[in-house]
Design an enzyme around this catalytic site. Structure first.
Site, PDB file in Angstrom:
ATOM      1  N   HIS A 603      -3.771 -14.860  74.438  1.00 59.64           N
ATOM      2  CA  HIS A 603      -3.780 -13.842  73.389  1.00 59.64           C
ATOM      3  C   HIS A 603      -4.592 -12.611  73.793  1.00 59.64           C
ATOM      4  O   HIS A 603      -5.629 -12.300  73.214  1.00 59.64           O
ATOM      5  CB  HIS A 603      -4.318 -14.436  72.081  1.00 59.64           C
ATOM      6  CG  HIS A 603      -3.311 -15.302  71.382  1.00 59.64           C
ATOM      7  ND1 HIS A 603      -3.379 -16.673  71.404  1.00 59.64           N
ATOM      8  CD2 HIS A 603      -2.204 -14.990  70.664  1.00 59.64           C
ATOM      9  CE1 HIS A 603      -2.346 -17.179  70.709  1.00 59.64           C
ATOM     10  NE2 HIS A 603      -1.629 -16.172  70.249  1.00 59.64           N
ATOM     11  N   ASN A 604      -4.113 -11.911  74.805  1.00 58.00           N
ATOM     12  CA  ASN A 604      -4.769 -10.670  75.242  1.00 58.00           C
ATOM     13  C   ASN A 604      -3.765  -9.525  75.085  1.00 58.00           C
ATOM     14  O   ASN A 604      -2.678  -9.727  74.536  1.00 58.00           O
ATOM     15  CB  ASN A 604      -5.252 -10.822  76.684  1.00 58.00           C
ATOM     16  CG  ASN A 604      -4.126 -11.360  77.562  1.00 58.00           C
ATOM     17  OD1 ASN A 604      -2.982 -10.928  77.440  1.00 58.00           O
ATOM     18  ND2 ASN A 604      -4.441 -12.335  78.425  1.00 58.00           N
ATOM     19  N   THR A 606      -1.875  -8.146  77.109  1.00 52.55           N
ATOM     20  CA  THR A 606      -0.588  -8.298  77.805  1.00 52.55           C
ATOM     21  C   THR A 606       0.403  -9.015  76.883  1.00 52.55           C
ATOM     22  O   THR A 606       1.593  -8.692  76.855  1.00 52.55           O
ATOM     23  CB  THR A 606      -0.774  -9.078  79.120  1.00 52.55           C
ATOM     24  OG1 THR A 606      -1.824  -8.464  79.859  1.00 52.55           O
ATOM     25  CG2 THR A 606       0.494  -9.086  79.942  1.00 52.55           C
ATOM     26  N   GLN A 827       6.137 -27.963  76.514  1.00 52.14           N
ATOM     27  CA  GLN A 827       7.115 -26.872  76.414  1.00 52.14           C
ATOM     28  C   GLN A 827       8.440 -27.360  75.832  1.00 52.14           C
ATOM     29  O   GLN A 827       9.067 -26.676  75.030  1.00 52.14           O
ATOM     30  CB  GLN A 827       7.338 -26.223  77.792  1.00 52.14           C
ATOM     31  CG  GLN A 827       6.147 -25.407  78.259  1.00 52.14           C
ATOM     32  CD  GLN A 827       5.689 -24.393  77.212  1.00 52.14           C
ATOM     33  OE1 GLN A 827       6.426 -23.502  76.824  1.00 52.14           O
ATOM     34  NE2 GLN A 827       4.459 -24.539  76.726  1.00 52.14           N
TER      35      GLN A 827
HETATM   36  P1  AMP Z   1       0.845 -15.645  67.834  1.00 48.47           P
HETATM   37  O1  AMP Z   1      -0.518 -16.219  67.731  1.00 48.47           O
HETATM   38  O2  AMP Z   1       1.096 -14.514  66.894  1.00 48.47           O
HETATM   39  O3  AMP Z   1       1.192 -15.259  69.241  1.00 48.47           O
HETATM   40  O4  AMP Z   1       1.845 -16.789  67.332  1.00 48.47           O
HETATM   41  C1  AMP Z   1       2.707 -17.546  68.114  1.00 48.47           C
HETATM   42  C2  AMP Z   1       2.319 -18.993  68.143  1.00 48.47           C
HETATM   43  O5  AMP Z   1       3.166 -19.699  69.021  1.00 48.47           O
HETATM   44  C3  AMP Z   1       0.924 -19.142  68.665  1.00 48.47           C
HETATM   45  O6  AMP Z   1       0.260 -20.091  67.922  1.00 48.47           O
HETATM   46  C4  AMP Z   1       1.098 -19.612  70.075  1.00 48.47           C
HETATM   47  O7  AMP Z   1       0.063 -20.404  70.441  1.00 48.47           O
HETATM   48  C5  AMP Z   1       2.412 -20.358  70.014  1.00 48.47           C
HETATM   49  N1  AMP Z   1       3.128 -20.284  71.283  1.00 48.47           N
HETATM   50  C6  AMP Z   1       3.706 -19.191  71.820  1.00 48.47           C
HETATM   51  N2  AMP Z   1       4.286 -19.495  73.006  1.00 48.47           N
HETATM   52  C7  AMP Z   1       4.097 -20.808  73.205  1.00 48.47           C
HETATM   53  C8  AMP Z   1       4.480 -21.706  74.230  1.00 48.47           C
HETATM   54  N3  AMP Z   1       5.194 -21.313  75.308  1.00 48.47           N
HETATM   55  N4  AMP Z   1       4.095 -22.999  74.116  1.00 48.47           N
HETATM   56  C9  AMP Z   1       3.416 -23.429  73.041  1.00 48.47           C
HETATM   57  N5  AMP Z   1       3.018 -22.625  72.040  1.00 48.47           N
HETATM   58  C10 AMP Z   1       3.356 -21.322  72.114  1.00 48.47           C
HETATM   59 ZN    ZN Z   2       1.372 -13.207  69.141  1.00 52.63          ZN
END
Ligand code: AMP
Ligand code: ZN
Length: 879
Positions: A603-604, A606, A827
């Site tokens: 969560h940066n 990028t 995944q």
């Molecule tokens: P956000 O925090 O707004 O990015 O919400 C998306 C959620 O989906 C977050 O809780 C992430 O941790 C989760 N997430 C996104 N991509 C993945 C991934 N490839 N595998 C598992 N969790 C993911």
């Molecule tokens: Zn997000």
């Protein structure tokens, strides 16, 4: 003019008042400063809450001169009306009466909405014409306020200024209004400029296509405007008023328990109601437009029955009797049928209406077919009476047999009926109550097996967690369990009360002061032209889904958001829309980027840049573009940029379990998402230098702000299934239904689909779905990017588990332990549980074959690794 003061407080908190004794034009004349107590004789009063620029002015002609004031407060609207009595001879006060068939209707005074960006002699003339005609009148200055006001009041006549396209596109405003449901019976008038005598009269067709009903060549004489409005009232408004009343008849038909079928004089099906669909097992789309003879018949009827019926009804007589119909499933159903010819234009039969009820075989008392069937015109009066009497008795038997289902005891059905009646009497009905009522009503006429199945449906509907899928058991795949628990709960639900541990110094109680400012010294381009050539070249590929955000991250020293933001915002004309300079935008992007934590592995900034990229990609898709307006686009781009700002690298569950300041501030509810949205606005407006909103008007700011907040909050995963289900049910399914049943013109199908996409409620669902998909699009990226993102999110989860263990906090996602975790399994679960259905739905709407291809390839990749029992991101190198 003897018109009276009227004071209106719009939702934006502004009161408008005009007293024509004091002012001879509708001009808004005085603004009393914020905090001033509302005085009824002030011309324009601002309430404490009011900060906005007026966009709707209300004028109501009230014709009583004894001043009396009324104040209503409902749902954010306060309305204070001053009534003044006068003896204004030309003014019509009372409501008029109209008849449609046997219905008697009372028509309230007409409401007119004038959509004029600027006041001038034309808008004044229309205003006074309304006054003379006794019509209520509102003026809206902007398309948005016009729609808002229209949705509030449902004006019979809307007049749109079509003379100055520099303020707004009249056709676009008309389409916006036409996209709303209540506009169906509204007359929309375009005021068009006078043509110079030597010029060809332009065609009226473009206006008609945009949804206008007619046009009015500008004429600022009050009498000319009055004549036009009164003609419209006597003509089209009255017709529309009658048509609108027909909706109530259709509502009755749609909800009545008897099956109703309407055909043309030559037996082409024009309408069937839901009870008919349920009884026969067809969808109306399969029936409407078909000739009755095309439908399969039951062979249980007497051979000459159809001829008998036809002979009867063709003579203009009603037929009723028992008839066997063939359901879609092939089964025969015995029905009591009544067919009535309807005389229409030219005194000829124009339709046949058939009303059908299942004929219940009650204790083998099947009515003898030949005795029951009747062509009503062939009976003497006494026979008819006897028949009606018999019919009533049969009705009561049928009703009893249905409601008691063979039992004499006060039945479940009866109890259900009384509670339904109670719910029906409630004035405010939630959609779920409506659904429950419809099912209850359907149960009344359903066979026992169906009624029992519907009981189970009702049981499910009455729970509150409608959109949270229930995992079958705890033995389910632990990766899915942990992901679902970790992402979809607030942490509390998994714990018993005394396990809830407050942590004073958990180190993840971020607030504004904890922002990571470490990068603020890096050089940033002055304008888009100053972007170093290597970066500029990279950005050339920005419109491509395969764009490599990780290369941009490296080239920009972890500042991809600012560079990509400049490029994308410029290409969508955001600065022009917000009327802000590129310097302000740059400074804002920089501020947002530095407010992301570069120390987070996932969560940066990028990730924010990646989501912005996906958002822009989706916004350029034809269907999406055609559904949203520029404000929606700008809101989506801003929402994507800020959607995870100041993310601490921990989940909501963690913050709640740790008793963080943020969790306390937001009551353990959508903690992070609330923080991202709130902080984004705090930071933006704190300093004019980076305040991209500083030059837009308040109404526009409010609309934009609302849209941004809604989208950021939509990224919260606890409501994932709710958002996806609503999108599927409100958009995918209706659009698919149009495609499936499409036999008519391509144009009308497109129009029906556009109506679905462009309604304000559905646009909201589209925007939510758009940002949700952009947020978790990493499994749909090219494999190398997908692997990198999976590594980053796993690392962030591992770090959280480490910290939970260190701090003695509950471990929210135990499978994400760096020593034991299978990343491929995690995944696979993430894709299975959250991604596949959502992207299927989004692909069905936006058409994204490339993404779906990557998703399928990536899924195969993780499956292969898992089959190899490999737990890491990549297969082991060959030994
Ligand atoms: P956000 O925090 O707004 O990015 O919400 C998306 C959620 O989906 C977050 O809780 C992430 O941790 C989760 N997430 C996104 N991509 C993945 C991934 N490839 N595998 C598992 N969790 C993911
Ligand atoms: Zn997000």
């Amino acid at each position: 003019m003897g018109c009276a003061p009227s004071i209106h407080v719009s939702q934006s908190g502004v009161i408008y008042c005009r007293d024509s004794d004091e002012s001879n034009s509708p001009h808004q004349t005085t603004t009393i400063s914020q905090g001033t107590a509302a005085t009824l004789h002030g011309l324009f009063i601002k309430t404490d809450a009011a900060e906005t620029i007026p966009s709707v002015i209300t004028y109501q002609s009230r014709h009583s001169r004894n001043n009396s004031y009324r104040k209503e407060n409902s749902g954010g609207h306060i309305r204070i009306e001053a009534e003044t009595q006068t003896s204004h001879a030309s003014v019509k006060v009372s409501a008029t009466e109209e008849c449609v068939g046997p219905m008697r209707l009372t028509q309230e005074p007409i409401q007119v909405l004038l959509v004029f960006a600027k006041e001038d002699s034309q808008s004044d003339a229309l205003w006074w014409a309304c006054d003379r005609a006794g019509f209520r009148c509102n003026i809206a200055r902007t398309p948005e306020s016009a729609v808002e006001c229209f949705l509030d009041k449902h004006h019979e006549i809307v007049v749109i200024d079509g003379r100055h396209s520099r303020y707004f596109e009249p056709e676009a405003v008309c389409r916006m209004i036409r996209a709303t449901k209540p506009s169906e019976n509204t007359v929309i008038l375009a005021v068009v400029p006078q043509q110079p005598p030597d010029q060809e009269e332009p065609s009226v067709l473009p206006l008609l296509c945009a949804g206008f009903s007619r046009r009015f060549v500008e004429n600022s004489s009050v009498s000319a405007c009055y004549n036009e409005l009164v003609q419209i009232e006597h003509g089209e408004v009255r017709c529309q008023f009658k048509l609108r009343a027909c909706n109530s008849v259709f509502t009755a038909l749609e909800h009545c328990q008897e099956a109703v079928e309407i055909t043309s004089e030559d037996h082409i099906i024009q309408y069937v109601n839901p009870a008919f669909e349920r009884m026969m097992g067809y969808h109306k789309g399969e029936l409407i437009g078909k000739e009755l003879t095309e439908l399969p018949k039951s062979d249980k009827n007497r051979a000459d029955l159809l001829d008998t019926i036809n002979t009867c009804i063709k003579k203009g007589k009603e037929w009723q009797g028992i008839y066997y119909a063939r359901k879609k499933s092939g089964d025969s159903i015995q029905q009591h049928v009544k067919i009535m010819p309807v005389i229409g234009q030219g005194g000829k039969i124009r339709h046949f209406v058939a009303i059908k009820r299942p004929q219940i075989d009650n204790n083998n008392q099947v009515h003898k077919l030949n005795k029951e069937e009747r062509c009503s015109g062939e009976h003497s009066q006494s026979e008819c009476h006897a028949l009606r009497h018999r019919d009533r008795r049969k009705d009561s038997i049928d009703a009893r047999s249905l409601s008691s289902r063979g039992s004499d005891a006060p039945s479940l059905q009866n109890r259900r009926y009384s509670s339904v009646a109670r719910i029906h009497s409630m004035t405010i009905e939630a959609p779920i109550t409506k659904v429950i009522n419809i099912i209850n009503a359907a149960q009344e006429s359903s066979p026992v097996t169906v009624a029992e199945a519907l009981d189970r449906v009702l049981e499910i509907l009455r729970t509150t967690e409608l959109y949270s899928p229930q995992l079958a058991s705890k033995e389910d795949d632990p990766h899915t369990n942990d992901l679902v628990g970790g992402l979809m709960s607030d942490g509390l639900r998994r714990l018993s009360g005394n396990e809830y541990v407050f942590c004073k110094m958990c180190g993840v109680c971020p607030s504004v002061c904890l922002l990571d400012m470490s990068q603020s010294q890096l050089a940033i381009p002055v304008t888009l032209n100053d972007v170093p050539p290597s970066i500029a070249e990279m950005l050339n590929d920005e419109e491509c889904w395969e764009f490599n955000i990780l290369e941009l991250e490296a080239a920009t020293h972890k500042r991809p958001l600012t560079y990509l933001g400049l490029k994308i915002f410029t290409s969508f004309g955001v600065c022009e829309f917000l009327n802000c300079s590129e310097a302000t935008l740059r400074s804002w992007l920089q501020l947002m980027e530095t407010s992301y934590h570069s120390s987070n592995s996932y969560h940066n900034s990028t990730h924010a840049a990646d989501v912005l990229h996906a958002t822009a990609y989706f916004l350029r898709k034809e269907r999406v573009k055609g559904s949203l307006d520029q404000l929606d686009e700008v809101a989506a781009l801003i929402a994507a940029t800020v959607h995870d700002v100041d993310h601490p690298g921990r989940t909501n569950s963690f913050l709640c379990n740790a008793g963080s300041e943020l969790a306390i501030l937001y009551n353990d509810t959508a903690v992070l998402e609330s923080h991202h949205a709130a902080l984004a606005f705090q930071l933006t407006v704190r300093d004019g230098k980076s305040n991209i909103f500083k030059n837009i008007d308040r109404n526009q700011f409010r609309t934009l702000r609302q849209a941004i907040i809604d989208m950021v909050l939509a990224t919260e995963m606890t409501r994932h299934f709710e958002h996806v289900s609503k999108f599927v049910n409100s958009i995918n399914k209706p659009m698919a239904a149009i495609e499936e049943t499409s036999t008519s013109s391509v144009n009308s199908d497109c129009e029906s689909q556009a109506n679905i996409r462009n309604s304000p409620e559905n646009r909201l669902l589209i925007k939510r779905m758009l940002i949700k998909c952009a947020d978790v699009a990493n499994p749909c990226r090219p494999l190398e990017l997908c692997i990198e993102w999976a590594g980053r999110i796993s690392e962030e989860y591992f770090a959280q588990t480490d910290e939970e263990k260190r701090q003695g906090l509950p471990v929210v996602m135990p499978v994400f332990d760096r020593n034991t975790c299978s990343i491929p399994k995690s995944q696979i679960s993430f894709i299975d549980y959250f991604i596949t259905d959502m992207f299927d739905a989004w692909d069905a709407f936006a058409t994204l074959p490339g993404l779906m291809e990557h998703l399928s390839e990536n899924y195969k990749y993780w499956k292969t690794l898992d089959e190899m029992k490999c737990k890491s991101l990549r297969p082991p190198p060959p030994s």
